[in-house]
Design a protein around this motif. Structure first.
Motif, PDB file in Angstrom:
ATOM      1  N   UNK A  50       0.832  -1.212   0.000  1.00  9.53           N
ATOM      2  CA  UNK A  50       0.000   0.000   0.000  1.00  9.53           C
ATOM      3  C   UNK A  50       0.866   1.263   0.000  1.00  9.53           C
ATOM      4  N   UNK A  51       1.895   1.259   0.837  1.00  9.94           N
ATOM      5  CA  UNK A  51       2.757   2.434   0.960  1.00  9.94           C
ATOM      6  C   UNK A  51       3.450   2.807  -0.350  1.00  9.94           C
ATOM      7  N   UNK A  52       3.884   1.797  -1.087  1.00  6.80           N
ATOM      8  CA  UNK A  52       4.704   2.052  -2.265  1.00  6.80           C
ATOM      9  C   UNK A  52       3.975   1.840  -3.588  1.00  6.80           C
ATOM     10  N   UNK A  59       9.485   0.438  -7.588  1.00  7.77           N
ATOM     11  CA  UNK A  59       8.507  -0.610  -7.873  1.00  7.77           C
ATOM     12  C   UNK A  59       8.747  -1.723  -6.859  1.00  7.77           C
ATOM     13  N   UNK A  60       7.786  -1.946  -5.965  1.00  9.20           N
ATOM     14  CA  UNK A  60       7.945  -2.923  -4.895  1.00  9.20           C
ATOM     15  C   UNK A  60       7.401  -4.273  -5.344  1.00  9.20           C
ATOM     16  N   UNK A  61       8.251  -5.292  -5.312  1.00 13.35           N
ATOM     17  CA  UNK A  61       7.846  -6.662  -5.587  1.00 13.35           C
ATOM     18  C   UNK A  61       7.986  -7.435  -4.283  1.00 13.35           C
ATOM     19  N   UNK A  62       7.125  -8.391  -4.070  1.00 17.36           N
ATOM     20  CA  UNK A  62       7.086  -9.083  -2.791  1.00 17.36           C
ATOM     21  C   UNK A  62       7.309 -10.576  -2.945  1.00 17.36           C
ATOM     22  N   UNK A  63       7.956 -11.145  -1.942  1.00 16.62           N
ATOM     23  CA  UNK A  63       8.229 -12.581  -1.909  1.00 16.62           C
ATOM     24  C   UNK A  63       8.187 -12.986  -0.442  1.00 16.62           C
ATOM     25  N   UNK A  64       7.538 -14.110  -0.113  1.00 16.64           N
ATOM     26  CA  UNK A  64       7.391 -14.449   1.303  1.00 16.64           C
ATOM     27  C   UNK A  64       8.166 -15.686   1.746  1.00 16.64           C
ATOM     28  N   UNK A  65       9.047 -16.207   0.901  1.00 17.43           N
ATOM     29  CA  UNK A  65       9.847 -17.369   1.276  1.00 17.43           C
ATOM     30  C   UNK A  65      11.272 -17.179   0.776  1.00 17.43           C
ATOM     31  N   UNK A  66      12.229 -17.684   1.548  1.00 12.20           N
ATOM     32  CA  UNK A  66      13.623 -17.593   1.123  1.00 12.20           C
ATOM     33  C   UNK A  66      13.824 -18.392  -0.162  1.00 12.20           C
ATOM     34  N   UNK A  67      13.127 -19.528  -0.261  1.00  9.96           N
ATOM     35  CA  UNK A  67      13.239 -20.346  -1.454  1.00  9.96           C
ATOM     36  C   UNK A  67      12.788 -19.533  -2.666  1.00  9.96           C
ATOM     37  N   UNK A  68      13.602 -19.561  -3.693  1.00  5.60           N
ATOM     38  CA  UNK A  68      13.249 -18.888  -4.928  1.00  5.60           C
ATOM     39  C   UNK A  68      13.673 -17.435  -5.017  1.00  5.60           C
ATOM     40  N   UNK A  69      14.242 -16.893  -3.961  1.00  2.00           N
ATOM     41  CA  UNK A  69      14.633 -15.483  -3.972  1.00  2.00           C
ATOM     42  C   UNK A  69      15.723 -15.216  -5.010  1.00  2.00           C
ATOM     43  N   UNK A  70      16.731 -16.060  -5.078  1.00  2.00           N
ATOM     44  CA  UNK A  70      17.821 -15.824  -6.034  1.00  2.00           C
ATOM     45  C   UNK A  70      17.318 -15.870  -7.473  1.00  2.00           C
ATOM     46  N   UNK A  71      16.454 -16.819  -7.770  1.00  2.00           N
ATOM     47  CA  UNK A  71      15.878 -16.897  -9.116  1.00  2.00           C
ATOM     48  C   UNK A  71      15.039 -15.658  -9.407  1.00  2.00           C
ATOM     49  N   UNK A  72      14.335 -15.196  -8.407  1.00  2.00           N
ATOM     50  CA  UNK A  72      13.494 -13.998  -8.569  1.00  2.00           C
ATOM     51  C   UNK A  72      14.354 -12.765  -8.820  1.00  2.00           C
ATOM     52  N   UNK A  73      15.477 -12.665  -8.149  1.00  2.00           N
ATOM     53  CA  UNK A  73      16.392 -11.536  -8.355  1.00  2.00           C
ATOM     54  C   UNK A  73      16.862 -11.520  -9.809  1.00  2.00           C
ATOM     55  N   UNK A  74      17.177 -12.700 -10.339  1.00  2.00           N
ATOM     56  CA  UNK A  74      17.611 -12.795 -11.731  1.00  2.00           C
ATOM     57  C   UNK A  74      16.472 -12.495 -12.704  1.00  2.00           C
TER      58      UNK A  74
END
Length: 140
Positions: A50-52, A59-74
């Motif tokens: 809401x804030x951003x 541009x705020x993107x959200x992820x709620x698990x450590x798994x998959x973070x590196x792939x998401x960064x790429x």
């Protein structure tokens, strides 16, 4: 909160909260920087979204698990990682694959001394939206 897996009758973990840009929107980000926020608290995630939502620079993107973070960064070409916690395995992989990626911690815990290697800044919750935005802009 876990849901019931229909096939096994056992409790199944909730699916990850992942937001992606609206694909119907123009692909040009208009100079916006992509910030990936990693947090498992749905209330915090909704609040930051809401804030951003209408921020002209972020541009705020959200992820709620450590798994998959590196792939998401790429895949999403992330410019900054904002996380509520850090673990050495994740930081080690980040340093190896993305040594220039700014990492900020946004946590209710007091910052350790010294900061973990790879963490640029530790921001203690809560912060005003203006203060948090300023920390993000400075890190970029």
């Amino acid at each position: 909160m876990a849901s019931l897996d229909q096939a096994t009758g056992r409790s199944a973990p909730h699916p990850p909260i992942i937001t992606t840009p609206d694909r119907s929107a123009p692909t040009d980000r208009g100079g916006k920087k992509k910030v990936l926020f990693l947090d498992d608290d749905p209330a915090v995630v909704k609040s930051l979204m809401r804030l951003f939502r209408d921020d002209p620079a972020l541009e705020m993107l959200l992820h709620d698990q450590v798994e998959g973070v590196l792939a998401r960064i790429d895949s999403d070409k992330i410019d900054l990682l904002l996380t509520d916690s850090v673990g050495e395995p994740l930081l080690s992989e980040l340093r190896a694959k993305h040594p220039a990626l700014p990492v900020l911690v946004y946590s209710g815990k007091v910052a350790p001394e010294p900061l973990p290697q790879g963490v640029r800044r530790w921001i203690v919750k809560p912060q005003s939206s203006d203060s948090l935005r300023e920390f993000l802009i400075q890190a970029l």
